[in-house]
Motif scaffolding. Structure first.
Motif, PDB file in Angstrom:
ATOM      1  N   LEU A  35       6.327  20.476  -6.070  1.00 57.97           N
ATOM      2  CA  LEU A  35       5.459  21.646  -6.190  1.00 57.97           C
ATOM      3  C   LEU A  35       4.036  21.335  -5.744  1.00 57.97           C
ATOM      4  O   LEU A  35       3.421  22.116  -5.018  1.00 57.97           O
ATOM      5  CB  LEU A  35       5.449  22.172  -7.631  1.00 57.97           C
ATOM      6  CG  LEU A  35       4.558  23.391  -7.887  1.00 57.97           C
ATOM      7  CD1 LEU A  35       5.082  24.609  -7.138  1.00 57.97           C
ATOM      8  CD2 LEU A  35       4.455  23.668  -9.368  1.00 57.97           C
ATOM      9  N   SER A  36       3.527  20.187  -6.145  1.00 58.70           N
ATOM     10  CA  SER A  36       2.152  19.848  -5.760  1.00 58.70           C
ATOM     11  C   SER A  36       2.045  19.586  -4.266  1.00 58.70           C
ATOM     12  O   SER A  36       1.033  19.924  -3.652  1.00 58.70           O
ATOM     13  CB  SER A  36       1.615  18.671  -6.575  1.00 58.70           C
ATOM     14  OG  SER A  36       2.365  17.513  -6.336  1.00 58.70           O
ATOM     15  N   ARG A  37       3.076  19.023  -3.643  1.00 62.45           N
ATOM     16  CA  ARG A  37       3.024  18.817  -2.187  1.00 62.45           C
ATOM     17  C   ARG A  37       3.063  20.152  -1.448  1.00 62.45           C
ATOM     18  O   ARG A  37       2.366  20.337  -0.456  1.00 62.45           O
ATOM     19  CB  ARG A  37       4.169  17.915  -1.715  1.00 62.45           C
ATOM     20  CG  ARG A  37       3.972  16.460  -1.985  1.00 62.45           C
ATOM     21  CD  ARG A  37       2.651  15.914  -1.470  1.00 62.45           C
ATOM     22  NE  ARG A  37       2.667  15.738  -0.036  1.00 62.45           N
ATOM     23  CZ  ARG A  37       1.580  15.668   0.719  1.00 62.45           C
ATOM     24  NH1 ARG A  37       0.395  15.747   0.191  1.00 62.45           N
ATOM     25  NH2 ARG A  37       1.681  15.537   2.019  1.00 62.45           N
ATOM     26  N   ILE A  38       3.886  21.072  -1.941  1.00 65.84           N
ATOM     27  CA  ILE A  38       3.914  22.411  -1.328  1.00 65.84           C
ATOM     28  C   ILE A  38       2.551  23.061  -1.461  1.00 65.84           C
ATOM     29  O   ILE A  38       2.024  23.635  -0.504  1.00 65.84           O
ATOM     30  CB  ILE A  38       5.021  23.277  -1.976  1.00 65.84           C
ATOM     31  CG1 ILE A  38       6.396  22.753  -1.575  1.00 65.84           C
ATOM     32  CG2 ILE A  38       4.864  24.742  -1.580  1.00 65.84           C
ATOM     33  CD1 ILE A  38       7.543  23.369  -2.349  1.00 65.84           C
ATOM     34  N   LEU A  39       1.962  22.951  -2.638  1.00 65.30           N
ATOM     35  CA  LEU A  39       0.635  23.518  -2.868  1.00 65.30           C
ATOM     36  C   LEU A  39      -0.412  22.836  -1.988  1.00 65.30           C
ATOM     37  O   LEU A  39      -1.314  23.499  -1.470  1.00 65.30           O
ATOM     38  CB  LEU A  39       0.276  23.395  -4.347  1.00 65.30           C
ATOM     39  CG  LEU A  39      -0.865  24.243  -4.871  1.00 65.30           C
ATOM     40  CD1 LEU A  39      -0.682  25.710  -4.528  1.00 65.30           C
ATOM     41  CD2 LEU A  39      -0.992  24.068  -6.368  1.00 65.30           C
ATOM     42  N   ASP A  40      -0.291  21.521  -1.794  1.00 66.60           N
ATOM     43  CA  ASP A  40      -1.175  20.808  -0.863  1.00 66.60           C
ATOM     44  C   ASP A  40      -1.134  21.450   0.519  1.00 66.60           C
ATOM     45  O   ASP A  40      -2.177  21.732   1.123  1.00 66.60           O
ATOM     46  CB  ASP A  40      -0.749  19.339  -0.709  1.00 66.60           C
ATOM     47  CG  ASP A  40      -1.187  18.446  -1.841  1.00 66.60           C
ATOM     48  OD1 ASP A  40      -2.177  18.771  -2.528  1.00 66.60           O
ATOM     49  OD2 ASP A  40      -0.530  17.403  -2.047  1.00 66.60           O
ATOM     50  N   LEU A  89     -11.684  19.028   7.538  1.00 66.78           N
ATOM     51  CA  LEU A  89     -11.465  17.616   7.210  1.00 66.78           C
ATOM     52  C   LEU A  89     -10.906  17.443   5.803  1.00 66.78           C
ATOM     53  O   LEU A  89     -10.003  16.628   5.579  1.00 66.78           O
ATOM     54  CB  LEU A  89     -12.760  16.827   7.371  1.00 66.78           C
ATOM     55  CG  LEU A  89     -13.209  16.594   8.814  1.00 66.78           C
ATOM     56  CD1 LEU A  89     -14.573  15.920   8.839  1.00 66.78           C
ATOM     57  CD2 LEU A  89     -12.192  15.764   9.566  1.00 66.78           C
ATOM     58  N   CYS A  90     -11.428  18.203   4.860  1.00 66.86           N
ATOM     59  CA  CYS A  90     -10.909  18.126   3.486  1.00 66.86           C
ATOM     60  C   CYS A  90      -9.473  18.633   3.411  1.00 66.86           C
ATOM     61  O   CYS A  90      -8.647  18.074   2.687  1.00 66.86           O
ATOM     62  CB  CYS A  90     -11.799  18.907   2.530  1.00 66.86           C
ATOM     63  SG  CYS A  90     -13.381  18.105   2.224  1.00 66.86           S
ATOM     64  N   ALA A  91      -9.160  19.679   4.162  1.00 71.45           N
ATOM     65  CA  ALA A  91      -7.787  20.183   4.208  1.00 71.45           C
ATOM     66  C   ALA A  91      -6.844  19.125   4.774  1.00 71.45           C
ATOM     67  O   ALA A  91      -5.738  18.931   4.266  1.00 71.45           O
ATOM     68  CB  ALA A  91      -7.721  21.465   5.033  1.00 71.45           C
ATOM     69  N   LEU A  92      -7.277  18.423   5.794  1.00 70.35           N
ATOM     70  CA  LEU A  92      -6.471  17.331   6.345  1.00 70.35           C
ATOM     71  C   LEU A  92      -6.312  16.212   5.322  1.00 70.35           C
ATOM     72  O   LEU A  92      -5.279  15.534   5.287  1.00 70.35           O
ATOM     73  CB  LEU A  92      -7.089  16.812   7.638  1.00 70.35           C
ATOM     74  CG  LEU A  92      -7.030  17.787   8.825  1.00 70.35           C
ATOM     75  CD1 LEU A  92      -7.800  17.230  10.010  1.00 70.35           C
ATOM     76  CD2 LEU A  92      -5.592  18.109   9.203  1.00 70.35           C
ATOM     77  N   GLY A  93      -7.330  16.013   4.486  1.00 69.97           N
ATOM     78  CA  GLY A  93      -7.230  15.041   3.400  1.00 69.97           C
ATOM     79  C   GLY A  93      -6.129  15.415   2.414  1.00 69.97           C
ATOM     80  O   GLY A  93      -5.464  14.535   1.859  1.00 69.97           O
ATOM     81  N   LEU A  94      -5.919  16.718   2.188  1.00 70.37           N
ATOM     82  CA  LEU A  94      -4.833  17.155   1.315  1.00 70.37           C
ATOM     83  C   LEU A  94      -3.470  16.860   1.942  1.00 70.37           C
ATOM     84  O   LEU A  94      -2.540  16.432   1.258  1.00 70.37           O
ATOM     85  CB  LEU A  94      -4.927  18.659   1.027  1.00 70.37           C
ATOM     86  CG  LEU A  94      -6.115  19.172   0.236  1.00 70.37           C
ATOM     87  CD1 LEU A  94      -5.965  20.666  -0.022  1.00 70.37           C
ATOM     88  CD2 LEU A  94      -6.293  18.423  -1.054  1.00 70.37           C
ATOM     89  N   VAL A  95      -3.378  17.081   3.241  1.00 69.37           N
ATOM     90  CA  VAL A  95      -2.103  16.873   3.920  1.00 69.37           C
ATOM     91  C   VAL A  95      -1.752  15.395   4.006  1.00 69.37           C
ATOM     92  O   VAL A  95      -0.643  14.986   3.687  1.00 69.37           O
ATOM     93  CB  VAL A  95      -2.129  17.500   5.336  1.00 69.37           C
ATOM     94  CG1 VAL A  95      -0.897  17.114   6.134  1.00 69.37           C
ATOM     95  CG2 VAL A  95      -2.253  19.006   5.245  1.00 69.37           C
TER      96      VAL A  95
END
Length: 173
Positions: A35-40, A89-95
């Motif tokens: 779930l957390s990876r999907i949310l990421d 950049l922060c979004a890429l940090g989540l991925v």
């Protein structure tokens, strides 16, 4: 005196946890991890999309920021040129899980600031266009802006608290 290995000392029988409870914990842990990876990925997609739209037209984004009447024009321009790239950049940090907690902290702070700025603009009677999601969000009502921001904030907070508690030591039962 019999010596026990680390494996025996931490086995389910030694800790008083049944195999059923252990299996349930592993399954629920897997569920939350997925779930957390999907949310990421969902939140990263939102911030990459929003950041890319703002990066394509920084002058329009500077005008959108200026509509809030919170910053001087020169600071609005600076924010308009740098904030979209920071979001991306922060979004890429989540991925990619690179500087994950820092990325979550920056994105959470930005959505909190934007939500308060939107509320402040509404209280002051300013008719603003967000501009965060391009033309798609230009005609959203104030409640829809607020619900969207609070939904994003809830997702970010969930991920942040999960990331900070994941590495903490487990409490003994």
């Amino acid at each position: 005196m019999k010596q026990t290995s680390d494996i025996e000392a931490h086995s389910p029988a030694a800790t008083g946890v049944s195999n059923v409870e252990l299996a349930r914990n592993v399954r629920s842990s897997g569920f939350w991890r997925v779930l957390s990876r999907i949310l990421d990925f969902v939140l990263a997609g939102l911030f990459i999309y929003a950041g890319a739209l703002k990066a394509i037209d920084p002058v329009q984004f500077a005008n959108d920021i200026d509509n809030y009447k919170l910053l001087p024009w020169s600071l609005s321009v600076a924010v308009a040129f740098y904030l979209p790239w920071l979001e991306i950049l922060c979004a890429l940090g989540l991925v990619f899980r690179f500087l994950y907690r820092g990325a979550l902290a920056v994105l959470t702070a930005s959505i909190v600031v934007f939500t308060f700025a939107t509320i402040a603009a509404k209280v002051r009677g300013l008719d603003i266009t967000c501009g965060c999601f391009g033309h798609a969000s230009q005609h959203w009502s104030f409640p829809s802006h607020l619900v969207t921001n609070l939904g994003i904030l809830a997702g970010l907070l969930f991920l942040f608290f999960k990331a900070t508690t994941r590495n903490s030591p487990q409490k003994a039962v």
